[in-house]
Design a protein around this motif. Structure first.
Motif, PDB file in Angstrom:
ATOM      1  N   ARG A 110       0.848  -1.190   0.000  1.00  0.00           N
ATOM      2  CA  ARG A 110       0.000   0.000   0.000  1.00  0.00           C
ATOM      3  C   ARG A 110       0.886   1.243   0.000  1.00  0.00           C
ATOM      4  N   SER A 111       0.334   2.364  -0.473  1.00  0.00           N
ATOM      5  CA  SER A 111       1.111   3.596  -0.541  1.00  0.00           C
ATOM      6  C   SER A 111       0.286   4.756  -0.002  1.00  0.00           C
ATOM      7  N   GLY A 112       0.944   5.911   0.157  1.00  0.00           N
ATOM      8  CA  GLY A 112       0.250   7.108   0.609  1.00  0.00           C
ATOM      9  C   GLY A 112       0.240   7.255   2.114  1.00  0.00           C
ATOM     10  N   PRO A 113      -0.098   8.448   2.596  1.00  0.00           N
ATOM     11  CA  PRO A 113      -0.056   8.715   4.034  1.00  0.00           C
ATOM     12  C   PRO A 113      -1.029   7.865   4.844  1.00  0.00           C
ATOM     13  N   LEU A 114      -2.146   7.480   4.256  1.00  0.00           N
ATOM     14  CA  LEU A 114      -3.118   6.690   5.017  1.00  0.00           C
ATOM     15  C   LEU A 114      -2.613   5.294   5.317  1.00  0.00           C
ATOM     16  N   ALA A 115      -1.581   4.841   4.594  1.00  0.00           N
ATOM     17  CA  ALA A 115      -0.987   3.532   4.866  1.00  0.00           C
ATOM     18  C   ALA A 115       0.150   3.627   5.883  1.00  0.00           C
ATOM     19  N   ALA A 116       0.489   4.828   6.322  1.00  0.00           N
ATOM     20  CA  ALA A 116       1.666   5.042   7.167  1.00  0.00           C
ATOM     21  C   ALA A 116       1.443   4.544   8.587  1.00  0.00           C
ATOM     22  N   SER A 117       2.561   4.246   9.259  1.00  0.00           N
ATOM     23  CA  SER A 117       2.525   3.792  10.648  1.00  0.00           C
ATOM     24  C   SER A 117       3.811   4.197  11.337  1.00  0.00           C
ATOM     25  N   ALA A 118       3.703   4.674  12.557  1.00  0.00           N
ATOM     26  CA  ALA A 118       4.891   5.031  13.342  1.00  0.00           C
ATOM     27  C   ALA A 118       5.741   3.817  13.651  1.00  0.00           C
ATOM     28  N   GLU A 119       5.151   2.616  13.573  1.00  0.00           N
ATOM     29  CA  GLU A 119       5.879   1.382  13.882  1.00  0.00           C
ATOM     30  C   GLU A 119       6.470   0.716  12.639  1.00  0.00           C
ATOM     31  N   LEU A 120       6.362   1.351  11.480  1.00  0.00           N
ATOM     32  CA  LEU A 120       6.767   0.707  10.234  1.00  0.00           C
ATOM     33  C   LEU A 120       8.219   0.239  10.250  1.00  0.00           C
ATOM     34  N   PHE A 121       9.094   1.004  10.904  1.00  0.00           N
ATOM     35  CA  PHE A 121      10.534   0.726  10.824  1.00  0.00           C
ATOM     36  C   PHE A 121      11.073  -0.083  11.998  1.00  0.00           C
ATOM     37  N   GLU A 122      10.238  -0.374  12.978  1.00  0.00           N
ATOM     38  CA  GLU A 122      10.729  -0.999  14.200  1.00  0.00           C
ATOM     39  C   GLU A 122      11.378  -2.356  13.911  1.00  0.00           C
ATOM     40  N   GLY A 123      12.652  -2.471  14.305  1.00  0.00           N
ATOM     41  CA  GLY A 123      13.392  -3.712  14.133  1.00  0.00           C
ATOM     42  C   GLY A 123      13.872  -3.971  12.725  1.00  0.00           C
ATOM     43  N   ARG A 124      13.605  -3.050  11.791  1.00  0.00           N
ATOM     44  CA  ARG A 124      13.982  -3.247  10.404  1.00  0.00           C
ATOM     45  C   ARG A 124      15.349  -2.627  10.121  1.00  0.00           C
ATOM     46  N   PRO A 125      16.128  -3.206   9.200  1.00  0.00           N
ATOM     47  CA  PRO A 125      17.410  -2.575   8.827  1.00  0.00           C
ATOM     48  C   PRO A 125      17.168  -1.217   8.164  1.00  0.00           C
ATOM     49  N   TRP A 126      18.026  -0.270   8.474  1.00  0.00           N
ATOM     50  CA  TRP A 126      17.975   1.056   7.844  1.00  0.00           C
ATOM     51  C   TRP A 126      19.397   1.345   7.341  1.00  0.00           C
ATOM     52  N   VAL A 127      19.579   1.264   6.040  1.00  0.00           N
ATOM     53  CA  VAL A 127      20.902   1.423   5.450  1.00  0.00           C
ATOM     54  C   VAL A 127      21.313   2.894   5.454  1.00  0.00           C
ATOM     55  N   LEU A 128      22.548   3.153   5.862  1.00  0.00           N
ATOM     56  CA  LEU A 128      23.161   4.479   5.774  1.00  0.00           C
ATOM     57  C   LEU A 128      24.389   4.365   4.880  1.00  0.00           C
ATOM     58  N   SER A 129      24.541   5.317   3.952  1.00  0.00           N
ATOM     59  CA  SER A 129      25.642   5.254   2.985  1.00  0.00           C
ATOM     60  C   SER A 129      26.502   6.508   3.033  1.00  0.00           C
ATOM     61  N   PRO A 130      27.257   6.701   4.129  1.00  0.00           N
ATOM     62  CA  PRO A 130      28.186   7.831   4.164  1.00  0.00           C
ATOM     63  C   PRO A 130      29.385   7.554   3.277  1.00  0.00           C
ATOM     64  N   ASP A 131      30.094   8.597   2.912  1.00  0.00           N
ATOM     65  CA  ASP A 131      31.382   8.405   2.239  1.00  0.00           C
ATOM     66  C   ASP A 131      32.408   9.319   2.888  1.00  0.00           C
ATOM     67  N   GLY A 132      33.561   9.438   2.288  1.00  0.00           N
ATOM     68  CA  GLY A 132      34.639  10.199   2.901  1.00  0.00           C
ATOM     69  C   GLY A 132      34.335  11.673   3.075  1.00  0.00           C
ATOM     70  N   THR A 133      33.319  12.182   2.376  1.00  0.00           N
ATOM     71  CA  THR A 133      32.993  13.611   2.484  1.00  0.00           C
ATOM     72  C   THR A 133      31.927  13.896   3.531  1.00  0.00           C
ATOM     73  N   THR A 134      31.256  12.878   4.042  1.00  0.00           N
ATOM     74  CA  THR A 134      30.111  13.091   4.931  1.00  0.00           C
ATOM     75  C   THR A 134      30.548  13.691   6.268  1.00  0.00           C
ATOM     76  N   ASP A 135      29.918  14.791   6.637  1.00  0.00           N
ATOM     77  CA  ASP A 135      30.218  15.454   7.909  1.00  0.00           C
ATOM     78  C   ASP A 135      29.758  14.576   9.073  1.00  0.00           C
ATOM     79  N   THR A 136      30.562  14.529  10.132  1.00  0.00           N
ATOM     80  CA  THR A 136      30.238  13.695  11.293  1.00  0.00           C
ATOM     81  C   THR A 136      28.911  14.101  11.917  1.00  0.00           C
ATOM     82  N   GLU A 137      28.617  15.400  11.960  1.00  0.00           N
ATOM     83  CA  GLU A 137      27.346  15.865  12.528  1.00  0.00           C
ATOM     84  C   GLU A 137      26.160  15.298  11.759  1.00  0.00           C
ATOM     85  N   VAL A 138      26.272  15.234  10.439  1.00  0.00           N
ATOM     86  CA  VAL A 138      25.180  14.710   9.616  1.00  0.00           C
ATOM     87  C   VAL A 138      25.004  13.213   9.854  1.00  0.00           C
TER      88      VAL A 138
END
Length: 361
Positions: free
Chosen positions: A118-146
């Protein structure tokens, strides 16, 4: 993080906004479709008014083809201290942002491995990401604060951070997400013109395989257009397996015993490799897949039946690890398959029999 701007209020953007708002972050919502932003705001995801000052983090949740230009526009407006996208591909948005003269140091690519047909805001849930992998792709230029802001976002959404190179990510999702979508759709497409008598025989297997075929085609065109090369590579390997399997099946029709044995060996090979691959899919809590015992219960299609089964299992001290429902065609009944740890199967069977549940082999 005290403030955030979510640009794009579809399923992922609104779900992230709901999670952040629930944990005390002031969230502002922006979308080209003002009605969609208002819907997300009405759901409690934040305010659809413009932020009065630059926010801590801007989360760009628009289709992959628009991600790079949207990031560049947000940076040109100095909308935030840090910028993050949640597109399902990572190499393209970074390259586009670079070509548009964006600040790569203030940006990090990310991809939450969660979603829905399903798509759109009506399908959204605050629990959607719980326990799921969330990939982050920093590289050599990425600021530590970000990077720290991105890690805080993942933590607030109760997800699990996974650091991965952008191009490696795109190859990975081609295998585990994008190709399965196409294969599911191709199998489901066989049903479109199938005889009604055949469709009425559909069971849990075809439901499992075709569930994600119900996804929005427009959304998937955007995703696949941003990652065509890696997907084509995986599909070419699948096509090679299909060709071999077709030849093996033809050989099973031959009158010659040797050809039939060769065909059987070919089918056995693809089934064996499939089983070996399936065993590598992470199980509960990301651990190695467990071998569960299945207790099958026949239930009627009445309110509260599932709740009663779970309550009876809980009273017996048995934890249900997984559950599947196989609906009976043309009947107000179905089979519920309860997966439990092997030592618990006997206790669950005895408890359910004692409470009058009809069990099936």
């Amino acid at each position: 993080m005290r403030t955030a701007l979510v640009i794009g209020t579809g399923l992922i953007g609104t779900s992230a906004a709901l999670a952040l708002t629930r944990r005390g972050v002031t969230v502002y919502l922006q979308d080209e479709d003002a009605d969609q932003a208002r819907t997300a705001a009405a759901l409690g995801a934040g305010s659809d008014e413009p932020p009065p000052a630059p926010v801590d983090l801007a989360v760009v949740a628009v289709p992959p083809a628009l991600t790079g230009p949207t990031l560049a526009d947000a940076q040109s407006r100095a909308a935030a201290r840090g910028y993050l996208d949640v597109a399902s591909v990572k190499g393209g948005p970074r390259r586009t942002l670079r070509e548009l003269g964006g600040d790569l140091a203030r940006y990090i690519g990310s991809h939450p491995m969660a979603g829905s047909e399903r798509s759109g805001p009506l399908a959204a849930s605050a629990e959607l990401f719980e326990g799921r992998p969330w990939v982050l792709s920093p590289d050599g230029t990425t600021d530590t604060e970000v990077l720290n802001l991105a890690l805080e976002l993942v933590a607030l959404c109760r997800a699990v951070p996974v650091v991965m190179d952008a191009d490696a990510h795109d190859r990975a999702v081609a295998l585990v997400s994008h190709t399965p979508q196409l294969v599911s759709s191709m199998v489901a497409a066989r049903l479109e013109d199938a005889e009604e008598a055949a469709v009425r025989l559909c069971g849990q297997g075809i439901r499992d395989v075709t569930r994600i075929a119900a996804s929005d085609p427009a959304m998937w065109i955007d995703i696949l257009s941003a990652n065509p090369g890696p997907v084509a590579e995986v599909l070419s390997e699948v096509a090679a397996d299909l060709d071999e399997t077709v030849r093996a099946l033809r050989a099973l029709q031959a009158a010659d015993d040797g050809k039939r044995r060769t065909g059987a060996a070919g089918i056995e090979d693809v089934l064996r490799r499939g089983g070996a691959g399936r065993e590598r899919v992470p199980g509960k809590h990301g651990a190695a897949p467990a071998e569960y015992e299945t207790v099958t219960v026949l239930i009627g299609d009445r309110p509260g039946e599932l709740a009663r089964i779970f309550a009876d299992a809980g009273a017996a001290g048995v934890n249900i690890e997984d559950v599947r429902i196989d609906h009976a065609t043309g009947q107000q009944a179905g089979r519920v398959q309860l997966m439990v740890e092997p030592p618990a199967a006997h206790a669950l069977t005895a408890a359910l029999r004692e409470r009058g549940w009809p069990l099936r082999q």
